[in-house]
Motif scaffolding. Structure first.
Motif, PDB file in Angstrom:
ATOM      1  N   ASP A  51       0.825  -1.209   0.000  1.00 52.83           N
ATOM      2  CA  ASP A  51       0.000   0.000   0.000  1.00 52.83           C
ATOM      3  C   ASP A  51       0.858   1.257   0.000  1.00 52.83           C
ATOM      4  N   ASN A  52       1.938   1.248   0.774  1.00 56.86           N
ATOM      5  CA  ASN A  52       2.828   2.412   0.811  1.00 56.86           C
ATOM      6  C   ASN A  52       3.518   2.616  -0.533  1.00 56.86           C
ATOM      7  N   SER A  53       3.933   1.514  -1.154  1.00 59.01           N
ATOM      8  CA  SER A  53       4.555   1.616  -2.477  1.00 59.01           C
ATOM      9  C   SER A  53       3.560   2.160  -3.488  1.00 59.01           C
ATOM     10  N   LEU A  54       2.326   1.685  -3.409  1.00 53.11           N
ATOM     11  CA  LEU A  54       1.274   2.159  -4.296  1.00 53.11           C
ATOM     12  C   LEU A  54       1.019   3.644  -4.096  1.00 53.11           C
ATOM     13  N   GLY A 331      28.784   2.872  -5.022  1.00 51.60           N
ATOM     14  CA  GLY A 331      27.545   3.349  -4.418  1.00 51.60           C
ATOM     15  C   GLY A 331      26.303   2.678  -4.961  1.00 51.60           C
ATOM     16  N   MET A 332      26.399   2.056  -6.150  1.00 51.20           N
ATOM     17  CA  MET A 332      25.253   1.309  -6.667  1.00 51.20           C
ATOM     18  C   MET A 332      25.012   0.106  -5.768  1.00 51.20           C
ATOM     19  N   SER A 333      23.759  -0.159  -5.446  1.00 50.64           N
ATOM     20  CA  SER A 333      23.479  -1.172  -4.435  1.00 50.64           C
ATOM     21  C   SER A 333      22.209  -1.951  -4.746  1.00 50.64           C
ATOM     22  N   TYR A 334      21.888  -2.896  -3.857  1.00 49.70           N
ATOM     23  CA  TYR A 334      20.665  -3.671  -4.046  1.00 49.70           C
ATOM     24  C   TYR A 334      19.410  -2.896  -3.652  1.00 49.70           C
ATOM     25  N   TYR A 335      19.556  -1.611  -3.392  1.00 44.27           N
ATOM     26  CA  TYR A 335      18.389  -0.745  -3.219  1.00 44.27           C
ATOM     27  C   TYR A 335      17.914  -0.175  -4.559  1.00 44.27           C
ATOM     28  N   SER A 336      18.620  -0.484  -5.638  1.00 48.45           N
ATOM     29  CA  SER A 336      18.234   0.017  -6.959  1.00 48.45           C
ATOM     30  C   SER A 336      16.923  -0.625  -7.406  1.00 48.45           C
ATOM     31  N   ARG A 337      16.223   0.029  -8.332  1.00 47.20           N
ATOM     32  CA  ARG A 337      14.926  -0.469  -8.783  1.00 47.20           C
ATOM     33  C   ARG A 337      15.059  -1.828  -9.456  1.00 47.20           C
ATOM     34  N   GLU A 338      16.230  -2.077 -10.096  1.00 46.67           N
ATOM     35  CA  GLU A 338      16.407  -3.372 -10.747  1.00 46.67           C
ATOM     36  C   GLU A 338      16.387  -4.513  -9.730  1.00 46.67           C
ATOM     37  N   LEU A 339      16.984  -4.269  -8.563  1.00 43.78           N
ATOM     38  CA  LEU A 339      17.044  -5.331  -7.550  1.00 43.78           C
ATOM     39  C   LEU A 339      15.741  -5.457  -6.777  1.00 43.78           C
ATOM     40  N   VAL A 340      14.964  -4.373  -6.696  1.00 42.84           N
ATOM     41  CA  VAL A 340      13.625  -4.491  -6.110  1.00 42.84           C
ATOM     42  C   VAL A 340      12.809  -5.470  -6.938  1.00 42.84           C
ATOM     43  N   SER A 341      12.886  -5.320  -8.243  1.00 41.76           N
ATOM     44  CA  SER A 341      12.182  -6.229  -9.142  1.00 41.76           C
ATOM     45  C   SER A 341      12.770  -7.632  -9.077  1.00 41.76           C
ATOM     46  N   ALA A 342      14.099  -7.739  -9.086  1.00 40.60           N
ATOM     47  CA  ALA A 342      14.760  -9.047  -9.108  1.00 40.60           C
ATOM     48  C   ALA A 342      14.436  -9.863  -7.869  1.00 40.60           C
ATOM     49  N   VAL A 343      14.462  -9.223  -6.698  1.00 39.92           N
ATOM     50  CA  VAL A 343      14.178  -9.940  -5.457  1.00 39.92           C
ATOM     51  C   VAL A 343      12.750 -10.482  -5.466  1.00 39.92           C
ATOM     52  N   LYS A 361      12.639  -6.259   2.837  1.00 38.82           N
ATOM     53  CA  LYS A 361      12.348  -5.403   3.983  1.00 38.82           C
ATOM     54  C   LYS A 361      13.287  -4.204   4.012  1.00 38.82           C
ATOM     55  N   LYS A 362      14.559  -4.433   3.719  1.00 36.91           N
ATOM     56  CA  LYS A 362      15.518  -3.333   3.683  1.00 36.91           C
ATOM     57  C   LYS A 362      15.198  -2.369   2.542  1.00 36.91           C
ATOM     58  N   GLN A 363      14.809  -2.910   1.401  1.00 39.37           N
ATOM     59  CA  GLN A 363      14.465  -2.056   0.261  1.00 39.37           C
ATOM     60  C   GLN A 363      13.239  -1.200   0.565  1.00 39.37           C
ATOM     61  N   ASN A 364      12.336  -1.726   1.360  1.00 40.35           N
ATOM     62  CA  ASN A 364      11.165  -0.989   1.866  1.00 40.35           C
ATOM     63  C   ASN A 364      10.255  -0.478   0.756  1.00 40.35           C
TER      64      ASN A 364
END
Length: 751
Positions: A51-54, A331-343, A361-364
């Motif tokens: 819901d928060n992402s939406l 500085g590129m990390s697993y908080y990137s949008r690509e990794l949100v999708s990949a996870v 959970k960390k990506q939030n």
């Protein structure tokens, strides 16, 4: 969880031969499906993470709708106005399409429709982009790669609003925009499309995604298997030196899964570009799984796409930032949008591994599709378990036989020390000449750094956001890395073709004892007639506050050479136990192969068995002890020479130099110790605990080192340098003491 996928068995070759037609698809049917839409709507208002992402996406798109649609004539490089607007447009269209499906609000579909119609009106008249700096120019963007980005995202938007559009509107958009767009990326740009490279992956997926939406079997086959006929000369190169197509090489999406990925999921271009390519790899895989499940794409090559997610997550420091191997922006990390999708895709299609949820959970935030919902639901149910990153060895090459990357991790309380040894293949056009190079981390802080790339991505002032010339003159050169350089010449003489034919080889990877982890690798081709053998041991012992890194580089050559062995650190020098002279006038260290970019700030000569340098960085002390020979030179260098546009960071380094040496061995030990608090101004354990680093045997059969601590204890390390067998028995005498053991390595604490 992943093993369930792998062990199902793979019998899919026949499924990859597509028929001339595709069964009509429902819409949406790519990453979002009708079933997924229903489940999302049923759970609206009940799952906080979703819901928060939406809510955040809705706020962004609502503002964009209020601001109105802008579709400018393309003219700028990356970071420029037209580039950034077209990039923003495809991201907004994809999000608006998802909002339309989730909220059933026609305003979002209308926004996508109106934008697509504007692009359909403009596209037939577009020439190639006016900027002529790419080997494959795009139309909306300066390079076809970005045009492919646009289509990968926009195809998802079209899928979501497909049924909202009239038949006439769809015909107009497909005839004037999507069909010519797909043809331009493929048959119109074979040097871009028919490659094994992250560029072509984006191109293949762009054509495949829009082919699925339009029910176009020709486009889908083209995407999966490459162009059937092309007149591209075999061996042609792009302007980065990247091989476009080897003779007899397969192309297309499946080839881009087969070739760059090792069986362990390591992507040969390195984690930065693996992160970038993960989005097209996985969204297309999800789309294929949803629309053509008979292909069983997530089982392809022993489930390598799912493995690649775990490989990539492990190629990060304690804060989730990717190790900058090859061309990699720090500085590129697993908080990137690509990794949100990949996870999320990995969780949904890879057996619902609860460890992936800890990353989510960390990506939030989650993607607004059914994969994102599944992750959000599982997080809400407290199913997350920590993803514990362990020491591991990731092979390189399609068969796993082209070297690799080894990661040693040692945890003590809340502190983590991490060694990254790179002994991989060239890495295609984004590879560096850095065989047997390493980097070292104290938690997320770089202790000994890899420079990464020389580029300011999407910052227009710096070469339009593209690669800087210093990427070739510095970042790719061997002297820019923590490895041996012979005669001030880069590995393979900086020749891409030669480098691409060779790779280093694993000698040993042993992490069976968490307190004494060892990795060893050999490079026989970087310099003709010279063999390099590097061994690193991460040692945790009660005599030391933090782990000690033992680093041994053995060199054997057919002739005498000069050997340089740099360590690039961060921080302020505290002390050195040898005399050195500061340069009165700064001069470059050399005139080519990266040496022209290093200022020689000071130098000294080793006059005793050990040379020690200590520095302070971010409140922690570090001490580097080197077992040098009398007459070896120690150079304090700093990056920044011959850099008129301030494109390089002014990073410091220490270089150990041996002159006129044929066979040589560097033995160094790096300590992490103590602390300094700038508020209390209190210092603890600021001095090195090593009083002597001693090479006690170095011959054709064994290397043996003793590390003497000020508490009178000694750490003894012995390794067989000819046979890494775990079953071979050994018996040798050192300093009058007999030692017997089985296996390649022996270690013992002597009190």
């Amino acid at each position: 969880m992943l093993s369930k996928i792998i062990n199902q068995g793979i019998a899919i070759a026949s499924c990859l031969l597509l028929s001339t037609s595709i069964m009509a698809q429902q819409h949406p049917s790519l990453v979002m499906t009708k079933k997924g839409v229903e489940k999302i709507r049923e759970n609206l208002g009940k799952v906080p993470l979703f819901d928060n992402s939406l809510s955040n996406v809705k706020e962004e798109v609502d503002q964009a709708i209020a601001d109105g649609i802008v579709v400018p004539i393309p003219k700028d490089m990356a970071g420029g106005y037209s580039h950034e607007v077209h990039k923003k447009n495809y991201l907004l269209m994809q999000k608006a399409g998802l909002l339309y499906q989730i909220l059933n609000d026609d305003s979002y579909a209308l926004y996508v429709k109106n934008m697509l119609l504007q692009y359909a009106k403009m596209y037939p008249k577009l020439p190639l982009h006016p900027q002529e700096r790419s080997y494959a120019r795009g139309k909306l963007f300066w390079q076809a790669l970005n045009d492919a980005n646009w289509l990968v995202y926009t195809s998802q938007a079209y899928d979501c609003v497909y049924d909202y559009l009239t038949k006439k509107e769809r015909a107009t958009i497909e005839k004037n925009l999507f069909k010519p767009y797909a043809d331009f990326l493929s048959i119109g740009s074979p040097q871009f499309f028919n490659r094994v490279h992250n560029h072509s992956t984006w191109g293949n997926v762009a054509v495949g995604m829009i082919g699925l939406v339009m029910d176009d079997a020709v486009l889908l086959d083209r995407a999966l298997n490459g162009l059937k006929e092309d007149n591209l000369p075999a061996g042609m190169k792009d302007n980065d030196g990247g091989l476009i197509k080897k003779e007899g090489q397969k192309t297309g999406f499946l080839a881009n899964v087969d070739e760059p990925f090792s069986p362990d999921g390591y992507y040969t271009e390195g984690p930065y570009y693996q992160r970038y390519a993960m989005y097209p790899f996985l969204v297309f895989a999800a789309a294929l799984q949803n629309s053509k499940p008979e292909i069983k794409i997530f089982e392809y090559k022993n489930a390598v796409l799912l493995k690649s997610i775990y490989a990539l997550l492990n190629l990060t420091n304690s804060e989730g930032e990717f190790f900058p191997l090859n061309d990699g922006q720090k500085g590129m990390s697993y908080y990137s949008r690509e990794l949100v999708s990949a996870v999320a895709i990995g969780y949904t299609y890879g057996g619902r591994d609860p460890e992936l949820l800890s990353i989510a959970k960390k990506q939030n935030r989650v993607e607004l599709d059914e994969n994102g919902l599944e992750v959000a639901l599982a997080v809400q149910q407290n199913l997350a378990e920590p993803l514990v990153k362990k020491s591991l060895n990731l092979s390189d090459g399609p068969d796993g036989k082209q070297g690799g990357v080894a990661i040693l991790r040692s945890r003590l309380n809340d502190d983590e020390s991490t060694v990254v040894l790179k002994y991989a293949a060239q890495g295609l056009s984004h590879g560096h000449y850095d065989k047997l190079s390493f980097s070292y981390y104290n938690n997320a802080d770089e202790v000994i750094q890899d420079y990464g790339l020389a580029r300011f991505v999407n910052i227009e002032q710096k070469n339009g956001g593209g690669y800087l010339k210093e990427n070739g003159s510095w970042a790719k050169q061997s002297i820019a890395h923590n490895t041996v350089i012979q005669n001030e010449t880069s590995h393979f003489n900086g020749d891409f073709d030669i480098g691409s034919l060779n790779h280093s080889d694993k000698y040993l990877f042993d992490v069976s004892d968490p307190n004494f982890q060892v990795v060893s690798a050999i490079e026989n081709n970087a310099y003709p007639g010279t063999s390099l053998h590097r061994t690193m041991a991460l040692i945790q012992d009660e005599s030391y506050e933090r782990p000690v890194l033992l680093d041994i580089m053995q060199i054997k050559s057919e002739q005498q050479n000069q050997y340089d062995f740099p360590y690039y650190y961060f921080g302020q020098i505290m002390s050195a136990n040898f005399k050195y002279e500061k340069s009165k006038a700064l001069m470059p260290l050399g005139d080519k192969n990266g040496y022209q970019h290093l200022w020689k700030e000071a130098s000294g000569v080793a006059t005793q068995d050990n040379s020690k340098v200590s520095w302070l960085n971010k409140g922690t002390f570090y001490s580097l002890t080197a077992a040098l020979s009398a007459g070896d030179e120690i150079i304090f260098a700093r990056l920044g020479a011959n850099d008129p546009n301030f494109n390089l960071r002014n990073d410091p380094g220490i270089i150990f130099r041996k002159k006129a040496a044929q066979n040589a061995t560097f033995v160094n030990a790096l300590e992490t110790h103590g602390s300094y608090n700038t508020v209390s101004e209190f210092t603890s354990n600021a001095y090195s605990s090593i009083i002597k680093l001693e090479k006690v045997r170095d011959d054709a059969n064994y290397i043996a080192v003793k590390i003497h601590n000020k508490d009178n204890s000694i750490l003894l390390f012995i390794m067989d340098v000819k046979d890494s067998s775990s079953s071979k028995t050994h018996q040798i005498t050192i300093d009058g003491e007999n030692y017997q053991w089985t296996g390649c390595v022996f270690h013992k604490k002597i009190k």
